[in-house]
Design an enzyme around this catalytic site. Structure first.
Site, mmCIF file in Angstrom:
data_model
loop_
_atom_site.group_PDB
_atom_site.id
_atom_site.type_symbol
_atom_site.label_atom_id
_atom_site.label_comp_id
_atom_site.label_asym_id
_atom_site.label_seq_id
_atom_site.Cartn_x
_atom_site.Cartn_y
_atom_site.Cartn_z
ATOM 1 N N CYS A 76 0.856 -1.324 0.047
ATOM 2 C CA CYS A 76 -0.095 -0.028 -0.025
ATOM 3 C C CYS A 76 1.016 1.259 -0.027
ATOM 4 O O CYS A 76 1.908 1.425 1.067
ATOM 5 C CB CYS A 76 -1.042 0.095 1.224
ATOM 6 N N CYS A 186 -1.100 3.565 -6.672
ATOM 7 C CA CYS A 186 -1.787 2.869 -5.572
ATOM 8 C C CYS A 186 -2.231 1.531 -5.972
ATOM 9 O O CYS A 186 -2.571 1.320 -7.145
ATOM 10 C CB CYS A 186 -3.094 3.627 -5.395
HETATM 11 N N1 DGL Z 1 -4.097 0.534 -1.798
HETATM 12 C C1 DGL Z 1 -3.581 1.712 -1.151
HETATM 13 C C2 DGL Z 1 -2.201 2.509 -1.975
HETATM 14 O O1 DGL Z 1 -1.570 1.870 -2.444
HETATM 15 C C3 DGL Z 1 -4.550 2.930 -0.792
HETATM 16 C C4 DGL Z 1 -5.989 2.699 -0.949
HETATM 17 C C5 DGL Z 1 -6.736 3.592 0.322
HETATM 18 O O2 DGL Z 1 -6.976 3.048 1.183
HETATM 19 O O3 DGL Z 1 -7.075 4.777 0.010
HETATM 20 O O4 DGL Z 1 -2.101 3.608 -1.620
#
Ligand code: DGL
Length: 260
Positions: A76, A186
């Site tokens: 993430c 993301c």
């Molecule tokens: N999957 C996450 C990232 O790579 C973030 C998504 C979220 O919870 O806003 O930033």
């Protein structure tokens, strides 16, 4: 020293985004056991502030540490930019983070602009700002927060009929032809790579950091002698904010995304 090579690797995300990293890991490191932790009680992270996200990430870290893991992958970008240093200071096992692939995008810019799509928090974090300042000498990088795609993914909405109009609307202030590279900053976004490819002009390269992250995982496991010696497919245990996922329908959906 104790050999921890048979312990699982934890992959952590606010929600289902990290499954796009698990998917790559299953291809390159298929004989490892995995624990996938989605903090679905608190998704999205991208709309929260850094301190809130830091607390949530540290809480998840405590849970995963108690599961006796050999490596933590923060799959993430938002969690990485908020709490990677704290995690690394706290634990002895390797902690792998993710950040938007701005550097390779700028160095291979093909004389066109670079668009970085990520969450609001990632884009305003100091860590990311510093990265852009360092590499964007010619001021070719544009940033666009795209929380809508996180919401769609968490609702398992992947169909082009819904996503294409929503993305066209969101991207309408931009001149799409000016971009040579789009960076998916993301981990929820790679699920929409094919859809994005249909919206951007032919030839626009859409890149993410998943392969790079898994290649890095592999080299750290090798360096630390942590590769699982097994030669049969490993196991995957899924958790929602610290609770094992037992619902068959959800497990099937997760597996489908991870094994696609
Ligand atoms: N999957 C996450 C990232 O790579 C973030 C998504 C979220 O919870 O806003 O930033």
């Amino acid at each position: 020293m104790q050999n921890n090579s048979t312990r699982p690797i934890a992959i952590f995300d606010s929600g289902i985004g990290g499954l796009s990293v698990l998917r790559e890991a299953l291809k390159i490191l298929p004989f490892e056991d995995y624990m996938y932790f989605a903090d679905t009680e608190h998704v999205p992270y991208g709309a929260k502030n850094k301190e809130e996200v830091k607390l949530l990430v540290l809480k998840a870290g405590e849970f995963l540490n108690a599961q006796k893991i050999k490596m933590l992958v923060v799959a993430c970008n938002t969690a990485t930019s908020s709490a990677i240093t704290e995690l690394r200071n706290k634990y002895d096992f390797p902690v792998i983070g993710m950040e938007p692939a701005v550097k390779p995008a700028v160095s291979n810019n093909k004389n066109k602009r670079v668009l970085v799509l990520a969450t609001e928090l990632t884009l305003k974090e100091q860590k990311f700002r510093e990265l852009v300042d360092k590499v964007d000498n010619e001021k070719i990088v544009d940033l666009l927060p795209l929380p809508e795609l996180v919401e769609f993914a968490e609702r398992f909405v992947f169909d082009d009929q819904t996503i294409i109009p929503a993305l066209r609307e969101k991207l309408s202030p931009l001149i799409l032809e000016s971009y040579g590279t789009v960076v998916l900053g993301c981990t929820h976004f790679p699920f929409y790579k094919n859809t994005l490819q249909k919206i951007f002009p032919h030839g626009t390269e859409i890149i993410d950091g998943n392969l790079g992250t898994v290649t890095h995982m592999k080299s750290i496991l090798e360096k630390e002698h942590l590769r699982n010696p097994g030669t049969s497919k490993g196991t995957i245990d899924f958790f929602h904010s610290g609770k094992p996922i037992t619902d068959k329908l959800i497990l099937d959906r997760y597996l489908k995304l991870a094994e696609a």
